[in-house]
Motif scaffolding. Structure first.
Motif, mmCIF file in Angstrom:
data_model
loop_
_atom_site.group_PDB
_atom_site.id
_atom_site.type_symbol
_atom_site.label_atom_id
_atom_site.label_comp_id
_atom_site.label_asym_id
_atom_site.label_seq_id
_atom_site.Cartn_x
_atom_site.Cartn_y
_atom_site.Cartn_z
ATOM 1 N N PRO A 81 0.757 -1.216 -0.183
ATOM 2 C CA PRO A 81 0.053 -0.044 -0.128
ATOM 3 C C PRO A 81 0.856 1.209 0.022
ATOM 4 N N ALA A 82 2.065 1.174 0.418
ATOM 5 C CA ALA A 82 2.704 2.381 0.632
ATOM 6 C C ALA A 82 3.538 2.648 -0.967
ATOM 7 N N ARG A 83 3.374 1.727 -1.984
ATOM 8 C CA ARG A 83 3.844 2.023 -3.092
ATOM 9 C C ARG A 83 2.777 2.073 -4.116
ATOM 10 N N GLU A 84 1.491 2.164 -3.802
ATOM 11 C CA GLU A 84 0.225 2.523 -4.601
ATOM 12 C C GLU A 84 0.307 3.852 -5.134
ATOM 13 N N ASP A 109 -9.111 -2.713 -0.171
ATOM 14 C CA ASP A 109 -8.282 -2.102 0.464
ATOM 15 C C ASP A 109 -6.722 -2.732 0.670
ATOM 16 N N ALA A 110 -5.757 -2.218 0.113
ATOM 17 C CA ALA A 110 -4.636 -2.880 0.192
ATOM 18 C C ALA A 110 -3.982 -3.232 1.666
ATOM 19 N N ASP A 143 5.269 -2.251 -7.674
ATOM 20 C CA ASP A 143 4.759 -2.069 -6.313
ATOM 21 C C ASP A 143 3.894 -3.281 -5.509
ATOM 22 N N MET A 144 4.850 -4.363 -5.819
ATOM 23 C CA MET A 144 4.431 -5.509 -5.142
ATOM 24 C C MET A 144 5.542 -6.195 -4.251
ATOM 25 N N ASP A 145 5.294 -6.764 -3.405
ATOM 26 C CA ASP A 145 6.171 -7.621 -2.406
ATOM 27 C C ASP A 145 5.740 -9.099 -2.488
ATOM 28 N N LEU A 146 6.804 -9.891 -2.197
ATOM 29 C CA LEU A 146 6.720 -11.370 -2.459
ATOM 30 C C LEU A 146 6.343 -11.673 -0.945
ATOM 31 N N LEU A 147 5.327 -12.484 -0.664
ATOM 32 C CA LEU A 147 4.851 -13.029 0.600
ATOM 33 C C LEU A 147 4.975 -14.713 0.390
ATOM 34 N N TRP A 165 2.113 -7.375 6.921
ATOM 35 C CA TRP A 165 1.826 -5.976 6.650
ATOM 36 C C TRP A 165 3.017 -5.082 6.412
ATOM 37 N N GLU A 166 4.496 -5.742 6.684
ATOM 38 C CA GLU A 166 5.381 -4.582 6.755
ATOM 39 C C GLU A 166 6.041 -5.267 5.093
#
Length: 257
Positions: A143-146, A160-161, A194-198, A250-251
């Motif tokens: 969400p911080a990079r949206e 909501d991201a 804009d994405m992270d890997l989980l 969430w981080e």
């Protein structure tokens, strides 16, 4: 809707009309539907199962008292990657009217079970019964990079991201502490940033081998990048590390800050 009325079903027939319904659900509830695998291509994935990957579609359906499937409540499309011994999830979503009732958790539990079942077949070297699926990966918007446009699209889609990341954390996913990028697909044709890997790893370890992450993404990227480019992108992602920390979902990754 009662818990007993919700049933999880694996779709194996490429002609199943529920595939189109799943595609419609994706487009309706995800804020960037153009980034998802469309229903017409899911049909081909189910037809081409085997070899380098096993493609699986699970649906959550509300069944009538006579046992016949009814309304589609949600679904998940994912893939087992034999060369890496891991899975990658392309999508998991639940209709807004069915949220908060445990449907996502049931889909996730069934997804992990299905990955264990399909991983009991042949591996990339043709060996029978080789190992089990060790981890499941997904990529999720940070969400911080949206952008402002993306946030507006989220609002219009009723999503909501930040809440999405919290939901994945509750399911057991953790952020992989690497500067993740999709190699292509950005607006300018370059990487998606804009994405992270989980990752979901049973037992919730504090870290996982970087080589496992790299092998997963190389196997996932190879069909659309080619072997050489996928290997190059995977090595870049690993960043020369042996172990990678797993952070709360969430981080964002500290490696990017």
């Amino acid at each position: 809707m009662t818990p007993d009325s919700v049933q999880i079903r694996r779709v194996t027939d490429p002609n199943d009309p529920a595939i189109a319904a799943f595609g419609t659900l994706q487009d309706r509830i995800y804020f960037e539907p153009e980034m998802l695998i469309p229903a017409r291509y899911i049909v081909h994935l189910l037809q081409d199962n085997g070899g380098a990957r096993q493609n699986v579609l699970l649906l959550a359906e509300e069944h009538a008292p006579d046992g016949k499937p009814g309304r589609l409540l949600g679904g998940t499309l994912f893939h087992f990657l034999p060369e890496a011994g891991t899975g990658f999830s392309s999508f998991l979503g639940v209709d807004p009217s069915a949220r908060g009732r445990g449907v996502a958790r049931r889909l996730h539990t069934a997804r992990w079970q299905a990955l264990q079942e399909v991983s009991g077949g042949q591996d990339g070297a043709g060996r029978d019964g080789a190992g089990q699926c060790r981890a499941l990966f997904i990529d999720v918007v940070n969400p911080a990079r949206e952008s402002a446009d993306q946030r507006e699209q989220e609002r219009m889609a009723g999503s909501d991201a930040t809440a999405r990341r919290q939901t994945f954390h509750a399911l057991g996913f953790r952020t992989v502490d690497l500067a993740y990028e999709q190699p292509v697909g950005g607006e300018d044709g370059g990487p998606v940033t804009d994405m992270d890997l989980l990752a979901y790893v049973p037992g919730l370890p504090e870290s996982i081998p970087a080589a496992l992450v790299g092998a997963t993404m190389q196997a996932y990227w190879t069909p659309w990048l080619g072997q050489a480019q996928a290997e190059k992108a995977a090595l870049k992602l690993q960043a020369g590390q042996r172990e990678v920390a797993l952070l709360p979902a969430w981080e964002g990754p500290a490696a990017r800050s």
